[in-house]
Design a protein around this motif. Sequence first.
Motif, PDB file in Angstrom:
ATOM      1  N   THR A   2     -34.866 -19.757  11.789  1.00 33.96           N
ATOM      2  CA  THR A   2     -33.687 -20.493  11.316  1.00 33.96           C
ATOM      3  C   THR A   2     -32.901 -21.001  12.520  1.00 33.96           C
ATOM      4  OG1 THR A   2     -32.511 -18.400  11.219  1.00 33.96           O
ATOM      5  CG2 THR A   2     -33.317 -19.266   9.138  1.00 33.96           C
ATOM      6  N   VAL A   3     -32.094 -22.001  12.301  1.00 34.74           N
ATOM      7  CA  VAL A   3     -31.243 -22.526  13.371  1.00 34.74           C
ATOM      8  C   VAL A   3     -29.946 -21.726  13.350  1.00 34.74           C
ATOM      9  CG1 VAL A   3     -30.037 -24.569  14.225  1.00 34.74           C
ATOM     10  CG2 VAL A   3     -32.275 -24.798  13.123  1.00 34.74           C
ATOM     11  N   TYR A   4     -29.591 -21.142  14.493  1.00 34.52           N
ATOM     12  CA  TYR A   4     -28.432 -20.256  14.571  1.00 34.52           C
ATOM     13  C   TYR A   4     -27.136 -20.984  14.190  1.00 34.52           C
ATOM     14  CZ  TYR A   4     -25.243 -16.762  16.403  1.00 34.52           C
ATOM     15  OH  TYR A   4     -24.255 -15.836  16.518  1.00 34.52           O
ATOM     16  N   ASN A   5     -26.350 -20.360  13.343  1.00 35.08           N
ATOM     17  CA  ASN A   5     -25.060 -20.905  12.904  1.00 35.08           C
ATOM     18  C   ASN A   5     -25.146 -22.247  12.186  1.00 35.08           C
ATOM     19  OD1 ASN A   5     -23.076 -19.078  13.172  1.00 35.08           O
ATOM     20  ND2 ASN A   5     -22.461 -19.670  15.216  1.00 35.08           N
ATOM     21  N   HIS A   6     -26.308 -22.498  11.618  1.00 38.64           N
ATOM     22  CA  HIS A   6     -26.440 -23.718  10.825  1.00 38.64           C
ATOM     23  C   HIS A   6     -26.506 -23.321   9.354  1.00 38.64           C
ATOM     24  CE1 HIS A   6     -28.205 -27.196   8.949  1.00 38.64           C
ATOM     25  NE2 HIS A   6     -29.247 -26.492   8.596  1.00 38.64           N
ATOM     26  N   ALA A   7     -25.647 -23.934   8.556  1.00 34.76           N
ATOM     27  CA  ALA A   7     -25.712 -23.638   7.114  1.00 34.76           C
ATOM     28  C   ALA A   7     -26.481 -24.779   6.461  1.00 34.76           C
ATOM     29  CB  ALA A   7     -24.319 -23.487   6.558  1.00 34.76           C
ATOM     30  N   ASP A   8     -25.906 -25.438   5.489  1.00 36.02           N
ATOM     31  CA  ASP A   8     -26.679 -26.510   4.868  1.00 36.02           C
ATOM     32  C   ASP A   8     -26.084 -27.888   5.131  1.00 36.02           C
ATOM     33  OD1 ASP A   8     -29.079 -25.464   3.522  1.00 36.02           O
ATOM     34  OD2 ASP A   8     -27.651 -24.170   2.512  1.00 36.02           O
ATOM     35  N   TYR A   9     -25.360 -28.004   6.230  1.00 42.21           N
ATOM     36  CA  TYR A   9     -24.809 -29.303   6.622  1.00 42.21           C
ATOM     37  C   TYR A   9     -25.825 -29.970   7.536  1.00 42.21           C
ATOM     38  CZ  TYR A   9     -21.102 -32.603   8.036  1.00 42.21           C
ATOM     39  OH  TYR A   9     -20.337 -33.719   8.256  1.00 42.21           O
ATOM     40  N   ARG A  10     -26.584 -30.907   6.988  1.00 38.93           N
ATOM     41  CA  ARG A  10     -27.614 -31.540   7.811  1.00 38.93           C
ATOM     42  C   ARG A  10     -27.983 -32.922   7.298  1.00 38.93           C
ATOM     43  NH1 ARG A  10     -30.690 -28.579   4.263  1.00 38.93           N
ATOM     44  NH2 ARG A  10     -30.337 -26.576   5.229  1.00 38.93           N
ATOM     45  N   LEU A  11     -28.595 -33.681   8.184  1.00 40.88           N
ATOM     46  CA  LEU A  11     -29.103 -34.989   7.784  1.00 40.88           C
ATOM     47  C   LEU A  11     -30.617 -34.920   7.747  1.00 40.88           C
ATOM     48  CD1 LEU A  11     -28.116 -38.509   8.956  1.00 40.88           C
ATOM     49  CD2 LEU A  11     -30.473 -37.794   9.279  1.00 40.88           C
ATOM     50  N   MET A  12     -31.190 -35.553   6.736  1.00 36.75           N
ATOM     51  CA  MET A  12     -32.646 -35.661   6.684  1.00 36.75           C
ATOM     52  C   MET A  12     -33.021 -37.109   6.393  1.00 36.75           C
ATOM     53  SD  MET A  12     -33.669 -32.261   4.551  1.00 36.75           S
ATOM     54  CE  MET A  12     -35.419 -32.306   4.932  1.00 36.75           C
ATOM     55  N   SER A  13     -34.063 -37.562   7.062  1.00 38.36           N
ATOM     56  CA  SER A  13     -34.519 -38.931   6.814  1.00 38.36           C
ATOM     57  C   SER A  13     -35.359 -38.947   5.545  1.00 38.36           C
ATOM     58  CB  SER A  13     -35.366 -39.397   7.986  1.00 38.36           C
ATOM     59  OG  SER A  13     -36.559 -38.644   8.000  1.00 38.36           O
ATOM     60  N   LYS A  14     -35.611 -40.131   5.055  1.00 38.63           N
ATOM     61  CA  LYS A  14     -36.452 -40.278   3.862  1.00 38.63           C
ATOM     62  C   LYS A  14     -37.813 -39.617   4.100  1.00 38.63           C
ATOM     63  CE  LYS A  14     -37.563 -44.106   0.753  1.00 38.63           C
ATOM     64  NZ  LYS A  14     -36.274 -44.369   0.132  1.00 38.63           N
ATOM     65  N   ARG A  15     -38.326 -39.818   5.309  1.00 41.99           N
ATOM     66  CA  ARG A  15     -39.645 -39.272   5.630  1.00 41.99           C
ATOM     67  C   ARG A  15     -39.639 -37.736   5.541  1.00 41.99           C
ATOM     68  NH1 ARG A  15     -42.104 -39.699  11.502  1.00 41.99           N
ATOM     69  NH2 ARG A  15     -44.232 -38.999  11.098  1.00 41.99           N
ATOM     70  N   ALA A  16     -38.607 -37.122   6.131  1.00 42.49           N
ATOM     71  CA  ALA A  16     -38.517 -35.661   6.084  1.00 42.49           C
ATOM     72  C   ALA A  16     -38.349 -35.186   4.640  1.00 42.49           C
ATOM     73  CB  ALA A  16     -37.357 -35.193   6.950  1.00 42.49           C
ATOM     74  N   LEU A  17     -37.580 -35.929   3.848  1.00 38.70           N
ATOM     75  CA  LEU A  17     -37.372 -35.536   2.451  1.00 38.70           C
ATOM     76  C   LEU A  17     -38.648 -35.645   1.636  1.00 38.70           C
ATOM     77  CD1 LEU A  17     -33.871 -37.101   1.841  1.00 38.70           C
ATOM     78  CD2 LEU A  17     -34.431 -34.683   1.701  1.00 38.70           C
ATOM     79  N   ASN A  18     -39.446 -36.664   1.948  1.00 38.72           N
ATOM     80  CA  ASN A  18     -40.728 -36.781   1.246  1.00 38.72           C
ATOM     81  C   ASN A  18     -41.624 -35.590   1.568  1.00 38.72           C
ATOM     82  OD1 ASN A  18     -40.310 -39.083  -0.236  1.00 38.72           O
ATOM     83  ND2 ASN A  18     -40.849 -40.433   1.462  1.00 38.72           N
ATOM     84  N   GLU A  19     -41.522 -35.100   2.779  1.00 34.76           N
ATOM     85  CA  GLU A  19     -42.293 -33.901   3.136  1.00 34.76           C
ATOM     86  C   GLU A  19     -41.724 -32.675   2.435  1.00 34.76           C
ATOM     87  OE1 GLU A  19     -45.109 -34.027   4.494  1.00 34.76           O
ATOM     88  OE2 GLU A  19     -44.938 -36.142   5.028  1.00 34.76           O
ATOM     89  N   LEU A  20     -40.395 -32.583   2.384  1.00 33.64           N
ATOM     90  CA  LEU A  20     -39.754 -31.448   1.703  1.00 33.64           C
ATOM     91  C   LEU A  20     -40.206 -31.392   0.242  1.00 33.64           C
ATOM     92  CD1 LEU A  20     -37.647 -29.122   1.722  1.00 33.64           C
ATOM     93  CD2 LEU A  20     -35.943 -30.808   1.045  1.00 33.64           C
ATOM     94  N   ALA A  21     -40.421 -32.563  -0.349  1.00 35.52           N
ATOM     95  CA  ALA A  21     -40.840 -32.624  -1.754  1.00 35.52           C
ATOM     96  C   ALA A  21     -42.185 -31.927  -1.967  1.00 35.52           C
ATOM     97  CB  ALA A  21     -40.917 -34.076  -2.211  1.00 35.52           C
ATOM     98  N   ASN A  22     -42.963 -31.801  -0.898  1.00 31.76           N
ATOM     99  CA  ASN A  22     -44.259 -31.130  -1.027  1.00 31.76           C
ATOM    100  C   ASN A  22     -44.164 -29.610  -1.015  1.00 31.76           C
ATOM    101  OD1 ASN A  22     -45.671 -33.512  -1.162  1.00 31.76           O
ATOM    102  ND2 ASN A  22     -45.806 -33.696   1.065  1.00 31.76           N
ATOM    103  N   PHE A  23     -43.001 -29.086  -0.670  1.00 29.47           N
ATOM    104  CA  PHE A  23     -42.815 -27.625  -0.710  1.00 29.47           C
ATOM    105  C   PHE A  23     -42.416 -27.270  -2.139  1.00 29.47           C
ATOM    106  CE2 PHE A  23     -42.661 -28.539   3.680  1.00 29.47           C
ATOM    107  CZ  PHE A  23     -42.916 -27.377   4.382  1.00 29.47           C
ATOM    108  N   LYS A  24     -43.366 -26.739  -2.881  1.00 32.44           N
ATOM    109  CA  LYS A  24     -43.125 -26.566  -4.314  1.00 32.44           C
ATOM    110  C   LYS A  24     -42.532 -25.208  -4.671  1.00 32.44           C
ATOM    111  CE  LYS A  24     -45.316 -30.469  -5.436  1.00 32.44           C
ATOM    112  NZ  LYS A  24     -44.476 -31.655  -5.615  1.00 32.44           N
ATOM    113  N   GLU A  25     -42.134 -24.436  -3.663  1.00 33.91           N
ATOM    114  CA  GLU A  25     -41.751 -23.067  -4.003  1.00 33.91           C
ATOM    115  C   GLU A  25     -40.505 -22.963  -4.878  1.00 33.91           C
ATOM    116  OE1 GLU A  25     -42.076 -23.022   0.251  1.00 33.91           O
ATOM    117  OE2 GLU A  25     -40.653 -21.357   0.161  1.00 33.91           O
ATOM    118  N   VAL A  26     -40.570 -21.977  -5.758  1.00 35.67           N
ATOM    119  CA  VAL A  26     -39.473 -21.732  -6.679  1.00 35.67           C
ATOM    120  C   VAL A  26     -38.390 -20.910  -5.990  1.00 35.67           C
ATOM    121  CG1 VAL A  26     -38.888 -20.707  -8.903  1.00 35.67           C
ATOM    122  CG2 VAL A  26     -41.133 -21.723  -8.575  1.00 35.67           C
ATOM    123  N   ASN A  27     -38.827 -19.976  -5.114  1.00 36.86           N
ATOM    124  CA  ASN A  27     -37.868 -19.169  -4.360  1.00 36.86           C
ATOM    125  C   ASN A  27     -37.396 -20.002  -3.176  1.00 36.86           C
ATOM    126  OD1 ASN A  27     -38.254 -16.511  -5.765  1.00 36.86           O
ATOM    127  ND2 ASN A  27     -40.351 -16.982  -5.145  1.00 36.86           N
TER     128      ASN A  27
END
Length: 315
Positions: free
Chosen positions: A158-183
Amino acid sequence: MNDTLYIVIPCYNEEEVLHETVKRLTAKFDKMIEENSISENSRIMLVNDGSKDRTWEIINELYTSNKYVTGVCLSRNKGHQNALLAGLMTAKEYADMVISMDADLQDDVDAVDKFVEEYKNGAEIVYGVRNSRKKDTFFKKTTALMFYRLMNKLGVDTVYNHADYRLMSKRALNELANFKEVNLFLRGIIPMIGFKTAIVEYERNERFAGESKYPLSKMISFAVEGITSCSVKPLRMITSAGLIVSFLSFIYLIYVIIGFCMGRNIQGWTTTVVLICLFGGAQILCLGIIGEYVGKIYNEVKQRPRFIISEELLK
Ligand code: UDP
Ligand code: MG
């Protein structure tokens, strides 16, 4: 044509802060559009996570009165991470970059410019990292520090002292979409995506109004979730503990046999009871840890939807 920015904000019972948050973001958008750094199609996306107060009504009002505001309503409360994911997955269809932010103005709105700058320099993911915890209570500070240490020890990147304030590009989000985990533990998953990343430091403020939606119990289960969904180290630790105990037992066994051969009498009721209790406890603990993973597998195999969207206000 400039790139389109969406800011996704999960909202759970945030009626007290929404107007102010949107006011500040609107001013920020006006300025950035004027400076030609983002496109006019940029939007603020408020995700209502099954709030029990007037949050959704307020989002509806803002949607009609403010040119930037869009809204997504989940069918029920699904928790911060799922609400955020719902927003990100909706926004990625329209945006070139998406920033996730809390509703309570703890995340410094002025950091948005720096996020976009890093994006323009080629970063696909920009992490907002708070530069101090001066404004946190002593309790929150220590528990948060313990949490990061523990996560790192257990092999979660994890990135130290980083919560959920972040920027993601469309490309990164398309990759995130492939992580299908429920947890879902976004802070642990997103570093797995890779690509070029950057860090932006910002000062974290106190909550503008209302109460934290993360009481201690939720924080603890969030921590357990983070560890067990990103690392199997606890299971390895059980194996190591098992090995050590077996080795010690073996030595003790030799000692007992030698004692028996030398005709020593049976004594040691205390030793027996202590050992039974000790090992009984340790075994239940280990079973609990294994059970935690079994439960996770159970949830994963069912592949239930992580969120259900009941209404969308887009423009
Ligand atoms: N939140 C949510 N669903 C929940 C709990 C929280 O969408 O079940 C949102 C909340 O509205 C806020 C963000 O998640 O925008 C972070 O919550 P909060 O600020 O209460 O957490 P803290 O900053 O105290 O850790
Ligand atoms: Mg907060």
